[in-house]
Design an enzyme around this catalytic site. Sequence first.
Site, PDB file in Angstrom:
ATOM      1  N   LEU A  53     -17.393  -4.710  12.918  1.00 36.79           N
ATOM      2  CA  LEU A  53     -18.164  -5.349  11.711  1.00 36.79           C
ATOM      3  C   LEU A  53     -19.369  -4.167  11.318  1.00 36.79           C
ATOM      4  O   LEU A  53     -20.451  -4.068  12.127  1.00 36.79           O
ATOM      5  CB  LEU A  53     -19.125  -6.406  12.193  1.00 36.79           C
ATOM      6  CG  LEU A  53     -19.736  -7.253  11.354  1.00 36.79           C
ATOM      7  CD1 LEU A  53     -18.924  -7.605  10.043  1.00 36.79           C
ATOM      8  CD2 LEU A  53     -20.246  -8.334  11.837  1.00 36.79           C
ATOM      9  N   HIS A  54     -19.020  -3.266  10.692  1.00 37.88           N
ATOM     10  CA  HIS A  54     -20.027  -1.787  10.587  1.00 37.88           C
ATOM     11  C   HIS A  54     -19.728  -1.553   9.071  1.00 37.88           C
ATOM     12  O   HIS A  54     -18.557  -2.060   8.394  1.00 37.88           O
ATOM     13  CB  HIS A  54     -19.708  -0.863  11.231  1.00 37.88           C
ATOM     14  CG  HIS A  54     -18.743   0.279  10.828  1.00 37.88           C
ATOM     15  ND1 HIS A  54     -19.027   1.279  10.247  1.00 37.88           N
ATOM     16  CD2 HIS A  54     -17.530  -0.087  10.676  1.00 37.88           C
ATOM     17  CE1 HIS A  54     -17.979   1.997   9.957  1.00 37.88           C
ATOM     18  NE2 HIS A  54     -16.795   1.148  10.196  1.00 37.88           N
ATOM     19  N   ALA A  55     -20.697  -0.763   8.219  1.00 37.15           N
ATOM     20  CA  ALA A  55     -20.216  -0.268   7.051  1.00 37.15           C
ATOM     21  C   ALA A  55     -20.087  -1.244   6.048  1.00 37.15           C
ATOM     22  O   ALA A  55     -20.716  -2.177   5.754  1.00 37.15           O
ATOM     23  CB  ALA A  55     -19.231   1.024   6.990  1.00 37.15           C
ATOM     24  N   ARG A  56     -18.768  -1.168   5.427  1.00 39.70           N
ATOM     25  CA  ARG A  56     -18.726  -1.922   4.213  1.00 39.70           C
ATOM     26  C   ARG A  56     -18.426  -3.421   4.731  1.00 39.70           C
ATOM     27  O   ARG A  56     -18.970  -4.319   3.981  1.00 39.70           O
ATOM     28  CB  ARG A  56     -17.293  -1.562   3.533  1.00 39.70           C
ATOM     29  CG  ARG A  56     -16.859  -1.866   2.096  1.00 39.70           C
ATOM     30  CD  ARG A  56     -15.837  -1.262   1.654  1.00 39.70           C
ATOM     31  NE  ARG A  56     -14.700  -2.224   1.719  1.00 39.70           N
ATOM     32  CZ  ARG A  56     -14.587  -3.061   0.770  1.00 39.70           C
ATOM     33  NH1 ARG A  56     -15.219  -3.265  -0.167  1.00 39.70           N
ATOM     34  NH2 ARG A  56     -13.257  -3.951   0.882  1.00 39.70           N
ATOM     35  N   PRO A  57     -17.613  -3.728   5.855  1.00 38.84           N
ATOM     36  CA  PRO A  57     -17.517  -5.086   6.032  1.00 38.84           C
ATOM     37  C   PRO A  57     -18.841  -5.620   6.389  1.00 38.84           C
ATOM     38  O   PRO A  57     -19.212  -6.914   6.143  1.00 38.84           O
ATOM     39  CB  PRO A  57     -16.735  -5.041   7.297  1.00 38.84           C
ATOM     40  CG  PRO A  57     -15.919  -3.951   7.090  1.00 38.84           C
ATOM     41  CD  PRO A  57     -16.749  -2.802   6.453  1.00 38.84           C
TER      42      PRO A  57
END
Lengths: 489, 90
Positions: free
Chosen positions: B14-18
């Site tokens: 769960l980082h950046a785009r998500p």
Amino acid sequence: MSGDIRTGVGVSAGTVAGPVVQVAPPVQAPADEPTPTDSGAAVDAVLGAFAAVATDLDERAAVADDHAKPILKATALIARDKQLAKEAGKQVGAGKGPATAIAAAVETYAAQFEALGGYFAERVTDLRDVGSRAIAAVLGVPMPGVPALTGPSVIVASDLAPAETAALDRSKVVAIVTEAGGRTSHTAILAAQMGIPAVVQVPGATSIPAGTVVAVDGDSGEVTVDPDMALVEAQRERRERRAAALAGVSGPGRTSDGHPVALLANIGGVDDAVAAGAQDLEGVGLFRTEFVYLSASTMPTVEEQAEVYRAVLAPFDGRRVVVRTLDAGADKPLAFANLGEEENPALGRRGLRLCQEKPEPDRLATLGAGAGRARHRRRRQGHGAHGRDGRGGGMVRLPCARGGPALGRRDDRGARGGAPCPSRARRGRLRLARHQRFGAVHDGRRPYGGRAVGPPRPVAAGSARHGRRRVCRRRRDRQAGGRVRRICR
Amino acid sequence: MAQRTVTIASSVGLHARPAALFVEAAQETGLDIEIGRPGEDAVDATSILGVMALGAKHGEEVALTAEGDGAEAALDSLVALLSRDLDAEG
């Protein structure tokens, strides 16, 4: 009469006139920012600054391409983050001025992300970018970085970072002018790649007001502020003559006296490859793979890499493509290939050394060999330490290769990085280099000693220079009528 | 108070785009939503920095809580979002 002429160094040929867009440098909070007398107003200023940044980023996202859009939107989310604003508010409450409070709040989160490591490295850059923009907004100075371009623009900056140059909207940038930089800076290479005029080392360039029309002459290095119609017209005529002349040439490159000079493109990705592949040139002198991954936060998968390499190689079917493996570090950091701080990153753990320390990026090397193996015989690795496909040795002209000459062919002049493909006649020398234990760890602009290297100088057989360097015994032996005993020493 | 647990499906965590997609979706609900590892302190699900600092990885379980009208339905849609590999899409 044309106005003010500033003379710099022309690094990419061509002439054009257009309005100036200034690229502001990063902004920092003033060290002596006073404690605000009205903390309520200071908090409002902080919130207003973050909101202005978010709005600006959203506006840019709306006109950005599919690649840049999600990045800009995610960055806008950071600017709008309630927790970040709350933290900045807390800092104001503790007596800090608005700019200092923003910087402190940003650093609180940056420290957390850095502690998490890995994936978060790239986000720290975005976070600091938001901070720098918000500080600029609070101080009332221009926001750092390349602003959203609305039409044809002459980009003017002190210097451009590789990440900035890579993100430039190519459909709108008509010329690049910098106050710093040099013939081999990224700006020069990028401009040449984009086929637009560029002049570096232009005195006072950053003080030219935004919107002022300038005429840029990438041949003479002259930048004319407020040019008159006669100059603009003369430049237009030259541009047309140039285009017509370029359209009328074909075939392998050579000098007017018939000496072959290979025309090889310098590319940094698929778009460049497609553009260059459509031209009548002999191939690619240097494909700088690290440019493909400048904005990647994670190691690209094998499939992703293979796709990129296939797309890059496809337009050059039957022509040579010299691939440089990841030359990351210093001014071209890659989030997934970060080896941490080091004293001299430009000469540090990059290229071959990076591959040795961080084996994963080495798959890039493997793929560089694999993706185009079927159709591209003439293609070299950036280093030769990896199996049978590592044809050739160091990608730099190794001035130190045991008595050997600078590795480079006369017909490779102009190919940055000096990564020549070995002709049969030169294999011997390359073989020499391959067995040396020298790493190909720099970009070929300068040798280890720091002296600038020019293009490889032709070495006439039998000349004093040739003899002194004790390069190729074969030719001397042949001249003496003797048997070839060994190729090189 | 509505509550759900869900396993992060995004291959990169769960980082950046998500994370950005999740936070945007959480903001759109207009509710107070929190996300955290089960049994640990939760963070504001509408804060991108909070969500990213959580550092939830692929295959990790996270707990979502929400209050207010429509909390159940809001959490269902967020759970559905996190159950997809957001990185593999478009």
